[in-house]
Design a protein around this motif. Sequence first.
Motif, short mmCIF file in Angstrom:
data_model
loop_
_atom_site.label_atom_id
_atom_site.label_comp_id
_atom_site.label_asym_id
_atom_site.label_seq_id
_atom_site.Cartn_x
_atom_site.Cartn_y
_atom_site.Cartn_z
N GLY A 71 -47.82 -76.41 -38.08
CA GLY A 71 -47.77 -77.33 -39.22
C GLY A 71 -47.55 -76.65 -40.56
N HIS A 72 -46.87 -75.50 -40.54
CA HIS A 72 -46.66 -74.75 -41.78
C HIS A 72 -45.52 -75.31 -42.63
CE1 HIS A 72 -49.49 -71.45 -41.06
NE2 HIS A 72 -49.14 -71.54 -39.79
N GLY A 73 -44.70 -76.17 -42.06
CA GLY A 73 -43.50 -76.58 -42.78
C GLY A 73 -42.41 -75.54 -42.63
N LEU A 74 -41.18 -75.91 -42.98
CA LEU A 74 -40.05 -75.03 -42.67
C LEU A 74 -39.02 -75.02 -43.79
CD1 LEU A 74 -38.89 -73.31 -40.29
CD2 LEU A 74 -37.59 -75.36 -39.64
N GLN A 75 -38.52 -73.83 -44.07
CA GLN A 75 -37.31 -73.65 -44.88
C GLN A 75 -36.24 -73.09 -43.96
OE1 GLN A 75 -38.08 -71.82 -48.93
NE2 GLN A 75 -40.05 -71.36 -47.96
N ASP A 76 -35.11 -73.78 -43.90
CA ASP A 76 -34.01 -73.37 -43.02
C ASP A 76 -32.74 -73.26 -43.85
OD1 ASP A 76 -32.16 -72.94 -41.04
OD2 ASP A 76 -32.26 -74.97 -40.20
N PHE A 77 -32.30 -72.02 -44.08
CA PHE A 77 -31.03 -71.76 -44.78
C PHE A 77 -30.01 -71.36 -43.73
CE2 PHE A 77 -34.51 -70.86 -47.65
CZ PHE A 77 -34.14 -71.53 -48.82
N TYR A 78 -28.88 -72.07 -43.68
CA TYR A 78 -27.95 -71.83 -42.58
C TYR A 78 -26.50 -71.94 -43.01
CZ TYR A 78 -27.91 -76.98 -42.51
OH TYR A 78 -27.80 -78.30 -42.87
N ILE A 79 -25.64 -71.38 -42.16
CA ILE A 79 -24.19 -71.54 -42.27
C ILE A 79 -23.69 -71.98 -40.90
CG2 ILE A 79 -21.98 -70.39 -42.63
CD1 ILE A 79 -23.33 -68.52 -44.58
N LYS A 80 -22.92 -73.06 -40.86
CA LYS A 80 -22.36 -73.56 -39.61
C LYS A 80 -20.84 -73.52 -39.67
CE LYS A 80 -26.23 -76.48 -38.21
NZ LYS A 80 -26.63 -77.75 -37.55
N SER A 81 -20.22 -73.28 -38.52
CA SER A 81 -18.75 -73.23 -38.47
C SER A 81 -18.26 -73.83 -37.16
CB SER A 81 -18.26 -71.78 -38.61
OG SER A 81 -18.72 -71.00 -37.52
N LYS A 82 -17.05 -74.41 -37.22
CA LYS A 82 -16.41 -74.98 -36.04
C LYS A 82 -14.94 -74.60 -36.02
CE LYS A 82 -19.44 -79.00 -35.46
NZ LYS A 82 -19.53 -80.49 -35.37
N LEU A 83 -14.47 -74.25 -34.82
CA LEU A 83 -13.06 -73.89 -34.64
C LEU A 83 -12.51 -74.67 -33.46
CD1 LEU A 83 -10.53 -72.10 -35.13
CD2 LEU A 83 -11.55 -70.44 -33.54
N LYS A 84 -11.48 -75.46 -33.72
CA LYS A 84 -10.78 -76.17 -32.65
C LYS A 84 -9.68 -75.25 -32.17
CE LYS A 84 -8.86 -80.69 -31.49
NZ LYS A 84 -8.46 -82.03 -32.00
N ALA A 85 -10.03 -74.42 -31.18
CA ALA A 85 -9.12 -73.37 -30.73
C ALA A 85 -7.86 -73.94 -30.10
CB ALA A 85 -9.84 -72.44 -29.76
N THR A 86 -8.03 -74.98 -29.26
CA THR A 86 -6.90 -75.68 -28.66
C THR A 86 -7.25 -77.16 -28.65
OG1 THR A 86 -7.76 -75.61 -26.38
CG2 THR A 86 -6.54 -73.68 -27.15
N GLY A 87 -6.37 -77.96 -28.07
CA GLY A 87 -6.65 -79.38 -27.97
C GLY A 87 -7.84 -79.69 -27.10
N LYS A 88 -8.24 -78.74 -26.23
CA LYS A 88 -9.35 -78.97 -25.30
C LYS A 88 -10.55 -78.07 -25.54
CE LYS A 88 -6.58 -80.73 -21.44
NZ LYS A 88 -6.30 -80.59 -19.98
N LEU A 89 -10.40 -77.01 -26.35
CA LEU A 89 -11.46 -76.02 -26.53
C LEU A 89 -11.99 -76.05 -27.96
CD1 LEU A 89 -13.11 -73.61 -25.47
CD2 LEU A 89 -11.22 -72.13 -26.18
#
Length: 436
Positions: free
Chosen positions: A329-347
């Motif tokens: 129950g300490h509470g949370l700080q979450d600093f993040y970086i997210k990324s997405k790559l559509k490598a192909t039409g299926k991947l």
Amino acid sequence: MALHSPFKSLAQLSLGAQLRTRSELRDGQGAPLPEGTKPAFFTSQRTRLNAGFTGYRFKVGLSVQDVRVWGQDASTVNRTTTQDNNGLMVHEAWAEVMLTDTTLKNKTFSIKLGRQELLYDDSRLLGNLDWLQQGRRHDAALLKYEANSWMLHLGGAFNQNKELSSGTVYNPTPPGNYPANTNGGAMYKSMEFFYAGKKFEKGNASFLFLSDQFSKYHSDNSVKTWETGAWTRFTTGFFFTNTFNKTTLTASAYYQGGKNAVGQKLNAALLTANAMFALNKTFSIGPGVDYTTGGTSGSTSKAFDPLYGTPHKFWGLMDYYYAASGFGGHGLQDFYIKSKLKATGKLLLAADVHQFLSASDVTSSNNVSYSRNFGTEADVVATYNLTKVISFEAGYSHYWSTASLVSETVKNVANAKSNSNWAYLMINIKPDFILK
């Protein structure tokens, strides 16, 4: 002479199925393991059968599922299902009645009754928790009014263990001391919410007010005796997301008050903000921050509870926070970086990095102080859609933990490993078709 009824012309039957297996290597998933502990490996499976029927001014939905780990049943034994082992269960069973004529296409007023998923906005507070093989559902009633781009929903639930001759005392603890929800907390005795949402061309905004009640109890020698009456908690706030040119902005702010499931006063909050920048048609990246209050102030708890959402989606794929394994129950700080790559039409490839810190001071029972730094997590996921029905998903996560994370008042793991790993391979087969 043939007879044609409006019911017959509108009747539609939909059938579907899902078989989803997930093989996992757990070497510190949920919490770091002590040094010398062997990793776990297993395969779990969800098997679902779905059916829906739509007629004149009504809809009916049914979802039956079996969830198990490969080998948990002896091949010659038909066991009795317990909640600890999940097993065969009704995931959804509901009916929706249209209170207005269904020919009014831009306006609907309906009531939905029965076991159902509650899924709103980004699933942070109300979601179906689809990552968990058994998912999440509610036995509830939902009044829905939707017109053009607006939606107003009013929902409620009232839980009882069985048919009673008198009283409404509710024991929220299932057999086997199995957690009633993914946050490890007690199941609500009753719940009510109001949701107002406005859709944009590329996003939406909403307001939520949710109140949930928990059975009162007293303890004698650590044995709980459930009483009449309930403690009431409320959560309220706003959500916003929209895409501007090539940038998607999302933010939310919620306040939580009243009393929690142990009767403690609450004064807590959740704040989130993130951005995703589409650098081109295939790659997007962006930073974000989540902040949940924690700790105590006198006799008042400041620990925010993210209700009935999908924590796996937000606070790291290894589920260290707001999942089954608590962190004090300490509470949370979450600093993040997210990324997405559509490598192909299926991947599709995704990579995220989180830096986690406590939102309150971390001290031991003998007043030893620790850093607020909980550690760093990196997640990588690849999803390949072989067909519209068949998909493969593989992921790997690594957590670099700190002495603060494994300390007595957080994860409480003695002689813990400083590096934790988790990997999985999931195969999802989900056919469906419609009969008219």
